[in-house]
Design a protein around this motif. Structure first.
Motif, mmCIF file in Angstrom:
data_model
loop_
_atom_site.group_PDB
_atom_site.id
_atom_site.type_symbol
_atom_site.label_atom_id
_atom_site.label_comp_id
_atom_site.label_asym_id
_atom_site.label_seq_id
_atom_site.Cartn_x
_atom_site.Cartn_y
_atom_site.Cartn_z
ATOM 1 N N UNK A 229 74.117 26.227 117.288
ATOM 2 C CA UNK A 229 74.349 25.607 115.991
ATOM 3 C C UNK A 229 75.292 24.431 116.152
ATOM 4 N N UNK A 230 74.955 23.340 115.468
ATOM 5 C CA UNK A 230 75.801 22.160 115.516
ATOM 6 C C UNK A 230 76.389 21.923 114.137
ATOM 7 N N UNK A 231 77.563 21.412 114.115
ATOM 8 C CA UNK A 231 78.230 21.080 112.865
ATOM 9 C C UNK A 231 77.900 19.633 112.518
ATOM 10 N N UNK A 232 77.585 19.396 111.266
ATOM 11 C CA UNK A 232 77.294 18.057 110.781
ATOM 12 C C UNK A 232 78.512 17.482 110.069
ATOM 13 N N UNK A 233 78.707 16.182 110.218
ATOM 14 C CA UNK A 233 79.689 15.455 109.430
ATOM 15 C C UNK A 233 78.999 14.931 108.183
ATOM 16 N N UNK A 234 79.748 14.777 107.107
ATOM 17 C CA UNK A 234 79.220 14.178 105.881
ATOM 18 C C UNK A 234 80.004 12.904 105.613
ATOM 19 N N UNK A 235 79.266 11.812 105.449
ATOM 20 C CA UNK A 235 79.873 10.514 105.190
ATOM 21 C C UNK A 235 79.272 9.930 103.918
ATOM 22 N N UNK A 236 79.947 8.921 103.381
ATOM 23 C CA UNK A 236 79.485 8.224 102.191
ATOM 24 C C UNK A 236 79.531 6.726 102.440
ATOM 25 N N UNK A 237 78.641 6.013 101.760
ATOM 26 C CA UNK A 237 78.552 4.560 101.876
ATOM 27 C C UNK A 237 78.444 3.983 100.474
#
Length: 154
Positions: free
Chosen positions: A2-10
């Motif tokens: 399992x990989x952890x995802x980052x959450x970003x905003x633009x």
């Protein structure tokens, strides 16, 4: 594994004349709409406003979600929001070496396809459902690429 995802905003910041705010990153020299990773406890809209202000000096009103993008190489999910400028003078900051107001065609030419897609999707959205795209950090993969710039936005 399992990989952890980052959450970003633009923030795709659009002036009344249709030009969009772009920032050239100091770390890699690429032109992109301003944005970054959300901080703990931060809402999407607050993160967009903070990132745009930090990278460009422009205060924005966040209007609506226009796209969801996944970098399949780095496992980053990005939410793009159309915004309008409300105050401030655009200029480079600590993370940016230059800031400019670009036409849709200029954004398409200056930015990697994966980042230009965010701008073009926000301009073409028209209030419809947000775009959903995957990319490898530079190019959109699978499905169609970004739309053509709206007519009249050269």
């Amino acid at each position: 594994m399992d990989r952890i995802h980052s959450v970003a905003v633009v923030g795709v910041v659009v002036r009344d004349d249709g030009r969009v705010l772009a920032a050239r990153r100091r770390d890699n020299g690429r032109w992109e709409p301003p944005g970054g990773v959300l901080e703990s406890g931060e809402t999407f809209e607050a993160g967009v406003a903070r990132e745009v202000l930090e990278e460009t000096g422009v205060t924005v009103a966040v209007e609506r979600l226009t796209g969801v993008y996944k970098n399949v190489v780095r496992d980053v999910v990005v939410l793009a929001y159309r915004c309008r400028p409300v105050a401030g003078d655009a200029g480079p900051r600590e993370e940016t070496s230059a800031v400019a107001w670009l036409t849709a065609d200029e954004a398409r030419a200056a930015m990697p396809q994966a980042f230009a897609a965010r701008v073009l999707d926000a301009l073409a959205g028209g209030g419809g459902p947000p775009a959903s795209r995957a990319h490898d950090g530079s190019r959109v993969i699978g499905g169609a690429g970004p739309p053509d710039p709206p007519s009249g936005e050269a």
